[in-house]
Enzyme design. Structure first.
Site, PDB file in Angstrom:
ATOM      1  N   GLU A 148       0.854  -1.197   0.000  1.00 49.07           N
ATOM      2  CA  GLU A 148       0.000   0.000   0.000  1.00 49.07           C
ATOM      3  C   GLU A 148       0.889   1.245   0.000  1.00 49.07           C
ATOM      4  O   GLU A 148       2.022   1.212   0.463  1.00 49.07           O
ATOM      5  CB  GLU A 148      -0.929   0.017   1.216  1.00 49.07           C
ATOM      6  CG  GLU A 148      -0.269  -0.177   2.561  1.00 49.07           C
ATOM      7  CD  GLU A 148       0.317   1.110   3.178  1.00 49.07           C
ATOM      8  OE1 GLU A 148       1.126   0.979   4.095  1.00 49.07           O
ATOM      9  OE2 GLU A 148      -0.006   2.221   2.715  1.00 49.07           O
ATOM     10  N   ARG A 151      -1.162   7.591   2.368  1.00 50.15           N
ATOM     11  CA  ARG A 151      -0.649   8.620   3.270  1.00 50.15           C
ATOM     12  C   ARG A 151      -1.698   8.943   4.314  1.00 50.15           C
ATOM     13  O   ARG A 151      -2.894   9.072   3.981  1.00 50.15           O
ATOM     14  CB  ARG A 151      -0.334   9.900   2.488  1.00 50.15           C
ATOM     15  CG  ARG A 151       0.938   9.843   1.683  1.00 50.15           C
ATOM     16  CD  ARG A 151       1.011  10.984   0.684  1.00 50.15           C
ATOM     17  NE  ARG A 151       0.044  10.785  -0.401  1.00 50.15           N
ATOM     18  CZ  ARG A 151      -0.065  11.625  -1.435  1.00 50.15           C
ATOM     19  NH1 ARG A 151       0.678  12.720  -1.502  1.00 50.15           N
ATOM     20  NH2 ARG A 151      -0.944  11.374  -2.396  1.00 50.15           N
ATOM     21  N   GLY A 250      11.034  20.947   8.181  1.00 48.04           N
ATOM     22  CA  GLY A 250      10.210  20.806   9.390  1.00 48.04           C
ATOM     23  C   GLY A 250      11.084  20.401  10.557  1.00 48.04           C
ATOM     24  O   GLY A 250      12.310  20.492  10.491  1.00 48.04           O
ATOM     25  N   CYS A 257       5.183   5.247   9.658  1.00 43.46           N
ATOM     26  CA  CYS A 257       5.733   4.497   8.521  1.00 43.46           C
ATOM     27  C   CYS A 257       7.198   4.789   8.216  1.00 43.46           C
ATOM     28  O   CYS A 257       8.026   3.881   8.208  1.00 43.46           O
ATOM     29  CB  CYS A 257       4.873   4.766   7.284  1.00 43.46           C
ATOM     30  SG  CYS A 257       3.228   4.069   7.448  1.00 43.46           S
ATOM     31  N   ARG A 329       2.030   9.054  16.656  1.00 42.70           N
ATOM     32  CA  ARG A 329       3.026   7.968  16.731  1.00 42.70           C
ATOM     33  C   ARG A 329       4.336   8.411  16.089  1.00 42.70           C
ATOM     34  O   ARG A 329       4.346   8.916  14.970  1.00 42.70           O
ATOM     35  CB  ARG A 329       2.501   6.709  16.018  1.00 42.70           C
ATOM     36  CG  ARG A 329       1.404   5.974  16.749  1.00 42.70           C
ATOM     37  CD  ARG A 329       0.872   4.815  15.929  1.00 42.70           C
ATOM     38  NE  ARG A 329       0.199   5.283  14.731  1.00 42.70           N
ATOM     39  CZ  ARG A 329      -0.292   4.452  13.801  1.00 42.70           C
ATOM     40  NH1 ARG A 329      -0.103   3.156  13.890  1.00 42.70           N
ATOM     41  NH2 ARG A 329      -0.930   4.929  12.759  1.00 42.70           N
TER      42      ARG A 329
HETATM   43  C1  UDX Z   1       4.192   7.821   4.192  1.00 40.72           C
HETATM   44  C2  UDX Z   1       4.302   7.700   2.672  1.00 40.72           C
HETATM   45  O1  UDX Z   1       4.139   9.002   2.085  1.00 40.72           O
HETATM   46  C3  UDX Z   1       3.182   6.782   2.160  1.00 40.72           C
HETATM   47  O2  UDX Z   1       3.311   6.624   0.758  1.00 40.72           O
HETATM   48  C4  UDX Z   1       3.315   5.426   2.861  1.00 40.72           C
HETATM   49  O3  UDX Z   1       2.304   4.545   2.419  1.00 40.72           O
HETATM   50  C5  UDX Z   1       3.220   5.604   4.355  1.00 40.72           C
HETATM   51  O4  UDX Z   1       4.230   6.524   4.808  1.00 40.72           O
HETATM   52  P1  UDX Z   1       2.746   9.147   5.911  1.00 40.72           P
HETATM   53  O5  UDX Z   1       3.542   8.419   6.932  1.00 40.72           O
HETATM   54  O6  UDX Z   1       1.269   9.280   6.086  1.00 40.72           O
HETATM   55  O7  UDX Z   1       2.971   8.442   4.461  1.00 40.72           O
HETATM   56  O8  UDX Z   1       3.335  10.615   5.897  1.00 40.72           O
HETATM   57  P2  UDX Z   1       3.987  11.568   4.809  1.00 40.72           P
HETATM   58  O9  UDX Z   1       2.954  12.492   4.323  1.00 40.72           O
HETATM   59  O10 UDX Z   1       4.759  10.796   3.844  1.00 40.72           O
HETATM   60  O11 UDX Z   1       5.019  12.391   5.751  1.00 40.72           O
HETATM   61  C6  UDX Z   1       6.002  11.643   6.443  1.00 40.72           C
HETATM   62  C7  UDX Z   1       6.824  12.598   7.296  1.00 40.72           C
HETATM   63  O12 UDX Z   1       7.576  13.477   6.441  1.00 40.72           O
HETATM   64  C8  UDX Z   1       5.976  13.491   8.195  1.00 40.72           C
HETATM   65  O13 UDX Z   1       6.620  13.625   9.463  1.00 40.72           O
HETATM   66  C9  UDX Z   1       5.993  14.835   7.471  1.00 40.72           C
HETATM   67  O14 UDX Z   1       5.860  15.957   8.341  1.00 40.72           O
HETATM   68  C10 UDX Z   1       7.397  14.816   6.875  1.00 40.72           C
HETATM   69  N1  UDX Z   1       7.501  15.709   5.730  1.00 40.72           N
HETATM   70  C11 UDX Z   1       6.765  15.459   4.630  1.00 40.72           C
HETATM   71  C12 UDX Z   1       8.362  16.806   5.805  1.00 40.72           C
HETATM   72  O15 UDX Z   1       9.028  17.028   6.816  1.00 40.72           O
HETATM   73  N2  UDX Z   1       8.475  17.634   4.724  1.00 40.72           N
HETATM   74  C13 UDX Z   1       7.752  17.434   3.596  1.00 40.72           C
HETATM   75  O16 UDX Z   1       7.872  18.228   2.662  1.00 40.72           O
HETATM   76  C14 UDX Z   1       6.868  16.319   3.545  1.00 40.72           C
END
Ligand code: UDX
Length: 435
Positions: A148, A151, A250, A257, A329
């Site tokens: 999968e 996000r 950030g 994940c 988490r």
């Molecule tokens: C991620 C993957 O994007 C997704 O494809 C996978 O199935 C599960 O893991 P998710 O964990 O929901 O999804 O979060 P995501 O939106 O990817 O962000 C992950 C981390 O990166 C967050 O802490 C977010 O704040 C950080 N991030 C994201 C940044 O610091 N800067 C960005 O520009 C984007």
């Protein structure tokens, strides 16, 4: 599309999204979870996962009689496809804990009454599907890998409008059955082998972590040389080879994940005797970047990056690992707060998705207070630190906040605020990666 009777094992964030969306596509879905209270709530249409449209899809599936919830695994006995959406948390050394996947796969093999395609949607290391097939033997079970890419905060949209559908398997008929299951979804389908499908998931999340760490280190360098990371990343984003996503600095990356999957990827590389320094460096850079943010806040308060923070009150805006979700988490925001508390600060935090009623779920050791209003977080604060990019923070009344704080200073670790608005409210503003 041929409507099928499909089993989904696991009703967590991935499993429930999968079950509800497959029912939405017209299949009859038996969703199984061992947590009886959760099954009871789901049978009533009560969804405790904050995902847009998910509750509506669950209710629609229940009403149509195409979505059934149960605690007993034998309810999937008559299903031709059974999808495993089980947690694979990091175990010792970073290797994912596969016990749930292995035990449920074996149990499914014992309850099914005919040929079944066993779909592994959980994130697992390369070699897992092959091992599951070996233990299932050449009987009625065919294992297929179907990772999968959901996000948090947009899982339903990512399921129904994916960038691609990845199906890895050995027997063509089993692969075809899984491809057909998604028939009504228009997206590129990538058919491959087990190991490639399994590794592709790690490869994607590993690269996202590298890109986010790269951006955060770039932001730190921008500050050192007087550049503006927003303009530098705008230049980068104009190159389609780089792309505009994941270029927002950030407090570090986190969630349920990326940290788990980067550890899984590195463990896979270590076991295979392969070098993967880029991801290893991204993991280390993530920790360094967060520690640097703590030092920046400490220096702003005490003049010494390693100073003591006893007696200082800090107002925190944002605890979730990103905006748009209520998930804390492995949240970098919570980690930063705990680091500041460890230095002696008194912290009060506000997050739109994490009210005081959830404080216990957020804060493992009671080290900080969670409030229900942003101005309550500002009360007597010597600094306000923004850690999650919630859009509502852009509407804060800074003139009102000015009456609450001891010292008018904002550190915006997400560059989510408009400096002009904050300074007009009487505050000093410090962004990330900005002159
Ligand atoms: C991620 C993957 O994007 C997704 O494809 C996978 O199935 C599960 O893991 P998710 O964990 O929901 O999804 O979060 P995501 O939106 O990817 O962000 C992950 C981390 O990166 C967050 O802490 C977010 O704040 C950080 N991030 C994201 C940044 O610091 N800067 C960005 O520009 C984007």
């Amino acid at each position: 599309m041929t409507a099928r009777r499909i089993g989904v094992v696991g009703a967590g964030y991935v499993g429930l999204t999968t079950a509800a969306c497959l029912a939405h596509l017209g299949h009859v879905v038996h969703c199984v979870d061992t947590a009886a209270p959760r099954v009871a709530r789901l049978r009533r249409g009560s969804v405790d996962i904050e995902e847009p449209r998910l509750a509506q899809l669950v209710s629609a599936g229940l009403r149509a009689g195409r979505l059934l919830f149960d605690t007993r695994l034998d309810t999937v006995a008559g299903c031709g496809i059974v999808v495993l959406c089980l947690p694979t948390p990091s175990g010792r050394g970073g290797a994912p804990d596969l016990r749930s996947v292995v035990s449920v796969a074996e149990a499914v093999a014992h309850v099914v009454t005919g040929p079944v395609v066993l779909v592994v949607k959980s994130t697992v290391p390369p070699g897992t599907a092959a091992a599951l097939q070996r233990s299932a033997g050449d009987g009625p079970v065919d294992v297929v890998s179907n990772p999968e890419f959901l996000r948090e905060g947009r899982s339903v949209d990512d399921f129904l409008r994916p960038d691609r559908i990845v199906v890895g398997g050995r027997r063509a008929e089993a692969v075809a059955a899984v491809v057909e299951m998604y028939h009504d979804i228009s997206a590129p389908v990538i058919r491959t082998d087990w190991a490639s499908a399994e590794l592709a998931k790690y490869a994607c999340n590993g690269f996202l972590a590298v890109k986010a760490s790269y951006t955060n280190e770039l932001a730190d360098l921008c500050e050192a040389v007087g550049a503006d990371v927003r303009d530098v990343t705008a230049v980068m984003a104009a190159d389609p080879r780089i792309g505009r996503h994941f270029l927002a600095p950030g407090p570090g990356w986190g969630g349920s994940c990326l940290p788990k999957d980067t550890r899984g990827l590195l463990d896979t590389a270590d076991r295979a005797g392969a070098v993967f320094d880029t991801v290893r460096a991204a993991v280390e850079a993530n920790a360094h970047h967060r520690a640097r943010l703590v030092r920046v806040v400490t220096e702003a308060l005490t003049g010494d990056p390693e100073g003591e923070l006893h007696g200082h009150r800090i107002g925190i805006l944002g605890l979730t690992f990103k905006a748009g979700t209520d998930d804390t988490r492995d949240s970098p925001a919570v980690a930063v707060v705990q680091d500041l508390c460890a230095r002696g600060a008194t912290v009060t935090a506000y997050d739109p998705a994490c009210g005081s009623r959830r404080a216990a779920a957020v804060d493992h050791d009671g080290a900080f207070q969670v409030v229900d209003e942003p101005l309550l977080a500002a009360k007597s604060a010597s600094v306000i630190v923004v850690l999650t990019e919630w859009p509502e923070f852009r509407t804060i009344d800074w003139a009102a906040a000015l009456r609450e704080v001891v010292r008018p200073l904002v550190v915006d670790a997400r560059n989510v605020l408009d400096p002009a608005v904050v300074t007009a409210g009487g505050f000093s503003y410090r962004g990330i990666g900005r002159p």
